[in-house]
Design a protein around this motif. Structure first.
Motif, short mmCIF file in Angstrom:
data_model
loop_
_atom_site.label_atom_id
_atom_site.label_comp_id
_atom_site.label_asym_id
_atom_site.label_seq_id
_atom_site.Cartn_x
_atom_site.Cartn_y
_atom_site.Cartn_z
N HIS A 63 0.85 -1.19 0.00
CA HIS A 63 0.00 0.00 0.00
C HIS A 63 0.89 1.24 0.00
N LYS A 65 2.33 4.77 0.47
CA LYS A 65 2.09 5.78 1.51
C LYS A 65 2.93 7.03 1.28
N SER A 69 8.15 5.13 0.45
CA SER A 69 7.52 4.01 1.17
C SER A 69 7.76 2.68 0.46
#
Length: 182
Positions: A63, A65, A69
């Motif tokens: 995911h 970010k 990240s």
């Protein structure tokens, strides 16, 4: 040059060139991480390969970010793979005894090239090296290190103290050799 987010989007669309771009973008960092944990180049190469296989197999679960990240996620995988490699080879031993004498003053390292410091860290026994890396570079607490490695918290602290003591001696020896040559 594409950003992490752009490369990630292309990979998720099945773009193999984007996978190669990601590899080339971060392979150097990943290699440096493997060498912090593993002293043998062949072991480091194996871990690098396994890490990128895991990265590409699991990238759909990542995911995003913000910028950086993806790199952080990838390097965490590399670090975990290096630790798993050490564990599987049974090359890590730990002691929970603290060294008798601890240096009060840490040696100055500003005049030592970073590659020499890395070489010195690579010369530490595997148990010392793993704990030092997790504590200093991965910013893990001794409690987290203990859980990760299946050891006691005191053992992690002991390994770190021993690593610092051994590293301080190597640094002083290096500095003395340099100053003796002048």
């Amino acid at each position: 040059m594409d950003t992490e987010q752009q490369i990630l989007a292309k990979i998720l669309q099945g773009d193999r060139k984007a996978m190669a771009s990601l590899y080339h973008l971060y392979a150097g960092y990943a290699t440096a991480v493997t060498h912090r944990y593993l002293s043998h180049t062949a072991d480091a190469r194996d871990v690098l390969q396994e890490s990128f296989l895991k990265i590409f197999a699991n990238i759909r679960h990542f995911h995003y970010k913000g910028e950086g990240s993806l790199k952080a996620w990838m390097l965490r995988i590399v670090s975990n793979e290096a630790i798993n490699s050490l564990r599987s080879q049974a090359k890590v031993s730990f002691t929970d005894e603290f060294p008798d004498e601890m240096e009060e003053v840490e040696p100055e390292v500003e005049d030592i090239p970073p590659e020499m410091i890395n070489k010195m860290v690579g010369l530490l026994p595997p148990g010392y090296r793993v704990v030092l890396n997790l504590f200093v570079f991965e910013h893990k607490s001794h409690k987290e290190i203990a859980q990760l490695l299946g050891i006691k918290e005191d053992t992690s602290a002991s390994q770190f103290c021993r690593a610092k003591k051994m590293l301080a001696k190597m640094i002083k020896d290096y500095q003395n050799q340099r100053y003796d040559k002048k």
